[in-house]
Design a protein around this motif. Structure first.
Motif, PDB file in Angstrom:
ATOM      1  N   ARG A 144       0.849  -1.190   0.000  1.00 56.29           N
ATOM      2  CA  ARG A 144       0.000   0.000   0.000  1.00 56.29           C
ATOM      3  C   ARG A 144       0.887   1.243   0.000  1.00 56.29           C
ATOM      4  N   TRP A 145       0.533   2.179  -0.866  1.00 53.28           N
ATOM      5  CA  TRP A 145       1.263   3.443  -0.960  1.00 53.28           C
ATOM      6  C   TRP A 145       0.383   4.572  -0.438  1.00 53.28           C
ATOM      7  N   TYR A 146       0.993   5.452   0.362  1.00 51.55           N
ATOM      8  CA  TYR A 146       0.289   6.605   0.910  1.00 51.55           C
ATOM      9  C   TYR A 146       1.068   7.875   0.591  1.00 51.55           C
ATOM     10  N   GLU A 151      -3.153  10.093   2.704  1.00 53.91           N
ATOM     11  CA  GLU A 151      -4.042   9.631   1.634  1.00 53.91           C
ATOM     12  C   GLU A 151      -3.465   8.381   0.959  1.00 53.91           C
ATOM     13  N   ARG A 152      -4.281   7.337   0.841  1.00 50.85           N
ATOM     14  CA  ARG A 152      -3.813   6.156   0.117  1.00 50.85           C
ATOM     15  C   ARG A 152      -3.919   6.429  -1.378  1.00 50.85           C
ATOM     16  N   VAL A 165      -2.731   0.650  -4.287  1.00 49.45           N
ATOM     17  CA  VAL A 165      -2.833  -0.612  -3.564  1.00 49.45           C
ATOM     18  C   VAL A 165      -2.489  -1.750  -4.517  1.00 49.45           C
ATOM     19  N   CYS A 215       5.516   3.536   1.659  1.00 51.46           N
ATOM     20  CA  CYS A 215       5.253   2.233   1.039  1.00 51.46           C
ATOM     21  C   CYS A 215       5.197   1.201   2.166  1.00 51.46           C
TER      22      CYS A 215
END
Length: 326
Positions: free
Chosen positions: A54-56, A60-61, A64, A110
């Motif tokens: 998952r990346w933010y 905020e994401r 995915v 990440c």
């Protein structure tokens, strides 16, 4: 019943996101707006298979990944502008953002979940991503007048007050603007920064000084520095300066003279630009032009010039004023 429950439990996989005790990597990345950028998520060598990633961006994401569920999806502000370059067993994964926008700047995270427990592989990567706008120009003003690169047509006089203003083009971060005098950083100046809400702005440096003889042949150079530039950009000029004479030497007669003889008087004027206008007087009477000869010495361009005037006077012509002041 117990056997059936055990079978159900056995079918439930266990996934781990190690944030305590696992390696955490941090990095800095910057990119110009409008181009593509690749953010690296370090996994490691010989790691278990990745269950999800998952990346933010800040909170905020934005992406995915779930290989088993066949999900690889950009979200929120990166929808339609990001893809994930991920290969099973690879030591790194890359979030590729297309056409970077100023709002893409932020702290990216990440977050990796593995299908088995491990303390040898990275679980969290932090990337501080900065967006850049490159300044494209530089403008120098004398008051409200733009000074062209090179020689400036305005002629200054010794003791004139001058204000040179240099403005670097709009950039992010705001460009650093400096004044240099003959290759040496000039510190007696005023730097000002102006920026908008996106962080894009201009840098201004104002230089105030009084013109002196020391400004002859001096190059004033404004330099603009910025992280997006391979080297600084600059604009330079030399001021046209007129200066007063700084020395006068009168020679030709060391002792008394005899009435009726011819003597040669020489007046040497040094350091003036343009050449000094030298005239001879006998007391208050201006001598005739034919009694004077003028010679300008040759010095390099734009240096102060010396004007020499030789005067031949026959004192018999002024028998009543032969001992006058010249």
């Amino acid at each position: 019943m117990a056997n059936r429950l055990a079978a159900v439990i056995a079918l439930i996989p266990v996934f781990w996101t190690l944030t305590q005790g696992a390696d955490v990597t941090e990095s800095e990345v910057s990119s110009l707006a409008g181009v593509s950028v690749k953010l690296t998520c370090a996994i490691g060598q010989g790691c278990p298979d990745v269950h999800s990633m998952r990346w933010y961006k800040n909170e905020e994401r934005v992406f995915v990944l779930s290989p088993r569920a066949n999900i690889s999806r950009a979200e929120n502000s990166l929808v339609s502008r990001a893809v994930l370059d991920f290969k099973k067993g690879a030591s790194d994964a890359y979030l590729v953002i297309d056409k970077v926008e100023l709002r893409d700047e932020g702290l990216y995270k990440c977050d990796i979940t593995y299908i088995a427990i491990t303390d040898r592989c990275n679980a969290v990567n932090y990337i501080n991503f900065t967006t850049l706008v490159k300044p494209e120009n530089i403008t120098v003003y004398d008051g409200d007048v733009i000074i062209p690169e090179g020689k400036y047509d305005r002629v200054f006089t010794e003791d004139d007050d001058v204000t040179l203003t240099c403005i670097g083009g709009r950039g992010k971060p705001v460009p650093s603007v400096q004044w240099w005098k003959d290759g040496v950083l000039y510190n007696a100046n005023t730097a000002i920064e102006e920026r908008d809400e996106s962080g894009v702005g201009t840098g201004t440096n104002r230089l105030k000084f009084q013109v002196t003889r020391a400004d002859l042949n001096v190059k004033y150079e404004c330099r603009v520095y910025h992280p997006a530039l391979d080297n600084y950009i600059s604009s330079s000029t030399q001021l046209e300066v007129n200066v007063r004479p700084n020395r006068l030497v009168l020679s030709g007669v060391e002792h008394h003279v005899v009435q009726g003889t011819t003597v040669l008087l020489k007046c040497e004027v040094f350091g003036a630009r343009p050449p000094a206008n030298v005239k001879w007087f006998n007391a208050t009477m201006l001598l005739a032009p034919e009694q004077n000869s003028t010679r300008l010495n040759e010095l390099p361009e734009r240096r102060p010039l010396t004007k020499l005037i030789d005067n031949q006077t026959t004192f018999a012509s002024y028998s009543n004023e032969g001992d006058g002041t010249y």
